[in-house]
Design a protein around this motif. Structure first.
Motif, PDB file in Angstrom:
ATOM      1  N   UNK A  81      -8.630   8.483  12.421  1.00 53.08           N
ATOM      2  CA  UNK A  81      -7.354   8.319  11.770  1.00 53.08           C
ATOM      3  C   UNK A  81      -6.786   7.228  12.136  1.00 53.08           C
ATOM      4  N   UNK A  82      -7.134   6.702  13.309  1.00 52.93           N
ATOM      5  CA  UNK A  82      -6.873   5.455  13.893  1.00 52.93           C
ATOM      6  C   UNK A  82      -6.927   4.203  13.376  1.00 52.93           C
ATOM      7  N   UNK A  83      -8.002   4.170  12.476  1.00 53.42           N
ATOM      8  CA  UNK A  83      -8.119   2.951  11.612  1.00 53.42           C
ATOM      9  C   UNK A  83      -7.232   2.619  10.773  1.00 53.42           C
ATOM     10  N   UNK A  84      -6.535   3.642  10.129  1.00 51.73           N
ATOM     11  CA  UNK A  84      -5.608   3.559   9.123  1.00 51.73           C
ATOM     12  C   UNK A  84      -4.304   3.075   9.717  1.00 51.73           C
ATOM     13  N   UNK A  85      -3.960   3.557  11.097  1.00 46.09           N
ATOM     14  CA  UNK A  85      -2.779   3.185  11.701  1.00 46.09           C
ATOM     15  C   UNK A  85      -2.860   2.384  12.646  1.00 46.09           C
ATOM     16  N   UNK A  86      -3.910   1.417  13.089  1.00 47.85           N
ATOM     17  CA  UNK A  86      -4.276   0.622  14.276  1.00 47.85           C
ATOM     18  C   UNK A  86      -3.115  -0.471  14.257  1.00 47.85           C
ATOM     19  N   UNK A  87      -2.984  -0.916  12.954  1.00 47.96           N
ATOM     20  CA  UNK A  87      -2.298  -2.155  12.820  1.00 47.96           C
ATOM     21  C   UNK A  87      -0.676  -1.814  13.163  1.00 47.96           C
ATOM     22  N   UNK A  88      -0.266  -0.589  12.913  1.00 47.02           N
ATOM     23  CA  UNK A  88       0.975  -0.296  12.655  1.00 47.02           C
ATOM     24  C   UNK A  88       1.562   0.034  14.490  1.00 47.02           C
TER      25      UNK A  88
END
Length: 161
Positions: free
Chosen positions: A75-82
């Protein structure tokens, strides 16, 4: 004889004028010192309020950042930028507090009021703890991201041709 009497009177009058002038100067200097002490105390109080609010915001941001560490690597890929933006925001908050603390430390060195000294001590201790927490957060973030990269490398899927 009259000369001695006039001389004695002039001597007494001159002593009175010297001590009177010194007393007036002492009172003026005392009032000025008290005014400066009040000014420093007010500045410390203002800084204490502002830095305390900034510390609360920093703490809240750090708590929100902790949610990252509960994510699975998938799930990190989806939230990495945030979370990268969140970490940058936290760093900016920390730097803002550091610059404010420079001013605070200067005022704290000249503050003589006991309450101001207590507030200074509290701000300095809280800042030190916040800096340590930020350092740990940054280290944890780096380790977590390295773990994510390692996980990505191990779990690469190759498209079939």
């Amino acid at each position: 004889m009259k000369l001695k009497m006039y001389g004695s009177m002039l001597f007494v009058i001159s002593l009175f004028l010297i001590f009177g002038g010194s007393s007036i100067q002492f009172v003026d200097t005392f009032k000025e010192d008290r005014k400066e002490m009040r000014k420093i105390s007010q500045e410390v109080n203002k800084n204490y309020t502002e830095i305390t609010e900034d510390m609360k915001k920093l703490h809240q941001s750090m708590v929100e950042m902790q949610k990252l560490f509960t994510l699975y690597y998938e799930n990190i890929g989806e939230n990495k930028e945030y979370y990268q933006n969140q970490l940058t925001s936290i760093k900016n908050q920390k730097e803002h507090i550091e610059s404010a603390m420079k001013k605070v430390k200067a005022n704290c060195q000249i503050a003589v009021n006991d309450k101001s000294q207590e507030k200074c001590k509290s701000m300095i201790e809280n800042n030190q703890k916040a800096q340590e927490n930020y350092t740990r957060l940054e280290e944890n973030y780096q380790e977590f991201m390295e773990g994510h990269e390692e996980w990505l490398n191990k779990n690469k899927t190759v498209a079939m041709k």
